[in-house]
Design an enzyme around this catalytic site. Structure first.
Site, PDB file in Angstrom:
ATOM      1  CB  CYS A 156      -0.898  -0.054   1.235  1.00 56.33           C
ATOM      2  SG  CYS A 156      -2.330   1.028   1.149  1.00 56.33           S
ATOM      3  CB  CYS A 344      -4.323   6.237  -8.127  1.00 55.64           C
ATOM      4  SG  CYS A 344      -4.168   6.034  -6.375  1.00 55.64           S
TER       5      CYS A 344
HETATM    6  C1  LIG Z   1      -4.687   3.621   4.249  1.00 60.39           C
HETATM    7  C2  LIG Z   1      -5.229   3.206   2.925  1.00 60.39           C
HETATM    8  C3  LIG Z   1      -5.364   4.147   1.931  1.00 60.39           C
HETATM    9  C4  LIG Z   1      -5.871   3.787   0.688  1.00 60.39           C
HETATM   10  N1  LIG Z   1      -5.999   4.758  -0.276  1.00 60.39           N
HETATM   11  C5  LIG Z   1      -6.547   4.434  -1.461  1.00 60.39           C
HETATM   12  C6  LIG Z   1      -6.749   5.441  -2.442  1.00 60.39           C
HETATM   13  O1  LIG Z   1      -6.410   6.603  -2.249  1.00 60.39           O
HETATM   14  N2  LIG Z   1      -7.334   5.080  -3.613  1.00 60.39           N
HETATM   15  C7  LIG Z   1      -7.728   3.798  -3.838  1.00 60.39           C
HETATM   16  O2  LIG Z   1      -8.265   3.513  -4.910  1.00 60.39           O
HETATM   17  N3  LIG Z   1      -7.535   2.816  -2.928  1.00 60.39           N
HETATM   18  C8  LIG Z   1      -6.958   3.104  -1.746  1.00 60.39           C
HETATM   19  N4  LIG Z   1      -6.786   2.141  -0.811  1.00 60.39           N
HETATM   20  C9  LIG Z   1      -7.152   0.755  -1.147  1.00 60.39           C
HETATM   21  C10 LIG Z   1      -8.625   0.475  -0.906  1.00 60.39           C
HETATM   22  O3  LIG Z   1      -8.930   0.803   0.429  1.00 60.39           O
HETATM   23  C11 LIG Z   1      -8.858  -1.002  -1.181  1.00 60.39           C
HETATM   24  O4  LIG Z   1      -8.797  -1.192  -2.574  1.00 60.39           O
HETATM   25  C12 LIG Z   1     -10.208  -1.471  -0.683  1.00 60.39           C
HETATM   26  O5  LIG Z   1     -10.333  -1.290   0.700  1.00 60.39           O
HETATM   27  C13 LIG Z   1     -10.376  -2.950  -1.003  1.00 60.39           C
HETATM   28  O6  LIG Z   1     -11.646  -3.339  -0.601  1.00 60.39           O
HETATM   29  P1  LIG Z   1     -11.982  -4.829  -0.235  1.00 60.39           P
HETATM   30  O7  LIG Z   1     -13.460  -4.856  -0.074  1.00 60.39           O
HETATM   31  O8  LIG Z   1     -11.358  -5.767  -1.176  1.00 60.39           O
HETATM   32  O9  LIG Z   1     -11.259  -5.114   1.158  1.00 60.39           O
HETATM   33  P2  LIG Z   1     -11.365  -4.428   2.589  1.00 60.39           P
HETATM   34  O10 LIG Z   1     -11.525  -2.963   2.465  1.00 60.39           O
HETATM   35  O11 LIG Z   1     -10.220  -4.996   3.360  1.00 60.39           O
HETATM   36  O12 LIG Z   1     -12.720  -4.975   3.217  1.00 60.39           O
HETATM   37  C14 LIG Z   1     -12.870  -6.290   3.668  1.00 60.39           C
HETATM   38  C15 LIG Z   1     -14.178  -6.419   4.405  1.00 60.39           C
HETATM   39  O13 LIG Z   1     -14.318  -7.778   4.826  1.00 60.39           O
HETATM   40  C16 LIG Z   1     -14.681  -7.808   6.188  1.00 60.39           C
HETATM   41  N5  LIG Z   1     -14.194  -9.061   6.775  1.00 60.39           N
HETATM   42  C17 LIG Z   1     -12.926  -9.370   7.123  1.00 60.39           C
HETATM   43  N6  LIG Z   1     -12.889 -10.613   7.637  1.00 60.39           N
HETATM   44  C18 LIG Z   1     -14.138 -11.097   7.578  1.00 60.39           C
HETATM   45  C19 LIG Z   1     -14.742 -12.323   7.949  1.00 60.39           C
HETATM   46  N7  LIG Z   1     -14.042 -13.304   8.498  1.00 60.39           N
HETATM   47  N8  LIG Z   1     -16.070 -12.475   7.744  1.00 60.39           N
HETATM   48  C20 LIG Z   1     -16.822 -11.462   7.201  1.00 60.39           C
HETATM   49  N9  LIG Z   1     -16.299 -10.272   6.851  1.00 60.39           N
HETATM   50  C21 LIG Z   1     -14.977 -10.100   7.033  1.00 60.39           C
HETATM   51  C22 LIG Z   1     -14.030  -6.572   6.784  1.00 60.39           C
HETATM   52  O14 LIG Z   1     -14.678  -6.190   7.983  1.00 60.39           O
HETATM   53  C23 LIG Z   1     -14.250  -5.556   5.644  1.00 60.39           C
HETATM   54  O15 LIG Z   1     -15.547  -4.991   5.734  1.00 60.39           O
HETATM   55  C24 LIG Z   1      -6.255   2.453   0.442  1.00 60.39           C
HETATM   56  C25 LIG Z   1      -6.114   1.495   1.454  1.00 60.39           C
HETATM   57  C26 LIG Z   1      -5.612   1.863   2.680  1.00 60.39           C
HETATM   58  C27 LIG Z   1      -5.487   0.830   3.765  1.00 60.39           C
END
Ligand SMILES: Cc1cc2nc3c(=O)[nH]c(=O)nc-3n(C[C@H](O)[C@H](O)[C@H](O)COP(=O)(O)OP(=O)(O)OC[C@H]3O[C@@H](n4cnc5c(N)ncnc54)[C@H](O)[C@@H]3O)c2cc1C
Length: 398
Positions: A156, A344
């Site tokens: 990240c 981005c």
């Molecule tokens: C600090 C930071 C800054 C970022 N900045 C940017 C940006 O500027 N631009 C950009 O495009 N992207 C950015 N990102 C990336 C973006 O946040 C991710 O692409 C996005 O969060 C991915 O989403 P996701 O749903 O795959 O995973 P996550 O956001 O990790 O969500 C996973 C979900 O699953 C749930 N979960 C976990 N375990 C379980 C379980 N056992 N059972 C049920 N539910 C569960 C969690 O509670 C959560 O709700 C950033 C990330 C971070 C950490």
């Protein structure tokens, strides 16, 4: 009986996949989301929280009303075991059967990467960002040198850079700019690699930004320990600090590894370009939970950032393919992660850089970085728009 679609996770990937399936199939489908978090958190805004520019409720909203409005069942609980043969998921709230499963459980911090990382400030979750705010306020009372960084195997990098440049901006506002040493330490082979093998002009631009802001760059570095007062590099040098923020690597969620053949060594789910898992046609994985092999080697290992735009794209691809399967057709939409466009905005406090490319990973035919103060406003607009879109459940908007 309606087809049962079960989605694990309610963030960018899970919320988008669930509402995309619901909107494409209407009442022909029964959609359930199980999420360990009961709120959607807009991670891109976490970079601002430690400086008091955002609070918990500014960057998140409760999931239940959004799902209720769109007639999606919502279970606030954690999945604990996936049984693909029995088409069943065990959760802390009971067992759930499915016809199609979407794994969208994202990442967890891998804090075992370096001794001391467990005690070090980071911003990669809401709770971490809040704790880092406390550390920042203590730092303002008793200032000293600052280290911002990303460890070996981190992915990240965008967040690390945004926090770095926001820190520089905040140091200036606090009258500390030039009075304390600000260092960026990273596993990337050069500043501007970002875990995506760079962009045209990125290396020069990051160097210029760093020089202008008086930031010392330590690239291609592994950390061997993070002490309460110093980051110790693998070459033995110590970077002393009064305030540090370090981005760790991510891993997939541990419960997935209990299912034989589901995940790779990083806890991520290997997928086909349809986002079906390699092994099971009716089990999908999208967003950070889906594995992306790193197509190059660097002296110090780095991961590939899985950002919001490709995450949402993957969720829609999976939704379209589930629609195909429900309608008795073979999945017809395929989109490899590497070929999804990169969009981005990297914020720098009152400035920033927009990064646009036709592909997330090289080879690329078109890629451009546009620096300028308009990017700070663009990032704020992106935040407001994304939160409103997700909260309203209008996931098919761009
Ligand atoms: C600090 C930071 C800054 C970022 N900045 C940017 C940006 O500027 N631009 C950009 O495009 N992207 C950015 N990102 C990336 C973006 O946040 C991710 O692409 C996005 O969060 C991915 O989403 P996701 O749903 O795959 O995973 P996550 O956001 O990790 O969500 C996973 C979900 O699953 C749930 N979960 C976990 N375990 C379980 C379980 N056992 N059972 C049920 N539910 C569960 C969690 O509670 C959560 O709700 C950033 C990330 C971070 C950490």
């Amino acid at each position: 009986m309606s087809a049962r679609v079960l989605v694990l996770g309610g963030s960018f990937a899970g919320l988008t996949a669930a509402l995309s399936v619901r909107s494409r199939l209407g009442s022909d489908v029964d959609v359930t989301v199980v999420s360990a978090a009961d709120r959607f958190v807009f991670n891109p805004s976490l970079i601002w929280m430690p400086f008091g520019r955002r609070g918990r409720t500014d960057v998140s909203f409760p999931l239940a009303p959004t799902f209720a409005r769109r007639k999606v069942n919502f279970v606030h609980g954690a999945a604990t075991y996936v049984d693909p043969e029995a088409h069943r998921v065990e959760t802390t709230e009971g067992n759930l059967d499915y016809d199609y499963l979407v794994i969208a459980t994202g990442y967890r911090n891998d804090l075992d990467v370096v001794p001391g990382m467990h005690e070090t400030s980071t911003i990669t979750t809401l709770a971490d960002a809040e704790r880092t705010g406390e550390a920042w306020r203590r730092f303002l009372d008793e200032p000293g040198d600052v280290v911002i960084g990303a460890t070996q195997r981190a992915s990240c990098f965008g967040a690390a850079y945004e926090f770095l440049f926001n820190t520089s901006y905040q140091l200036r506002r606090a009258g500390l700019h030039g009075k304390v040493r600000l260092t960026y330490v990273t596993a990337e082979p050069y500043a501007g690699h970002f875990g995506i093998d760079g962009m045209p002009g990125a290396r020069t631009l990051m160097k210029l930004f760093a020089r202008k802001e008086g930031i010392a760059l330590e690239t291609g570095q592994a950390m061997s320990e993070i002490r309460p007062d110093a980051v110790v590099l693998a070459d033995g040098r110590e970077l002393g600090y009064r305030f540090a923020m370090i981005v760790p690597p991510f891993r997939g969620q541990d419960f997935l590894a209990k299912t034989p053949g589901l995940v790779d060594a990083g806890g991520y789910v290997p997928v086909r370009p349809t986002y079906q898992t390699e092994r099971w046609d009716d089990v999908y994985a999208v967003g950070i939970a889906a594995a992306v092999p790193v197509p190059w080697t660097t002296a110090i290992p780095t991961g590939v950032p899985k950002t919001g735009f490709p995450t949402e794209q993957q969720a829609h691809v999976a939704a379209k393919n589930i629609v195909d399967q429900v309608r008795g057709r073979a999945p017809s939409t395929a989109r490899e992660f590497a070929r999804i466009p990169a969009l981005c905005i990297m914020d720098a406090g009152n400035n920033g850089v927009a990064m646009i490319a036709d592909h997330m990973l090289p080879p690329r035919r078109a890629a451009i970085m546009v620096p300028g103060p308009q990017n700070h406003l663009a990032k704020v607009a992106f935040e407001k728009y994304s939160l409103a879109k997700m909260r309203a459940g209008l996931v098919r908007l761009p």
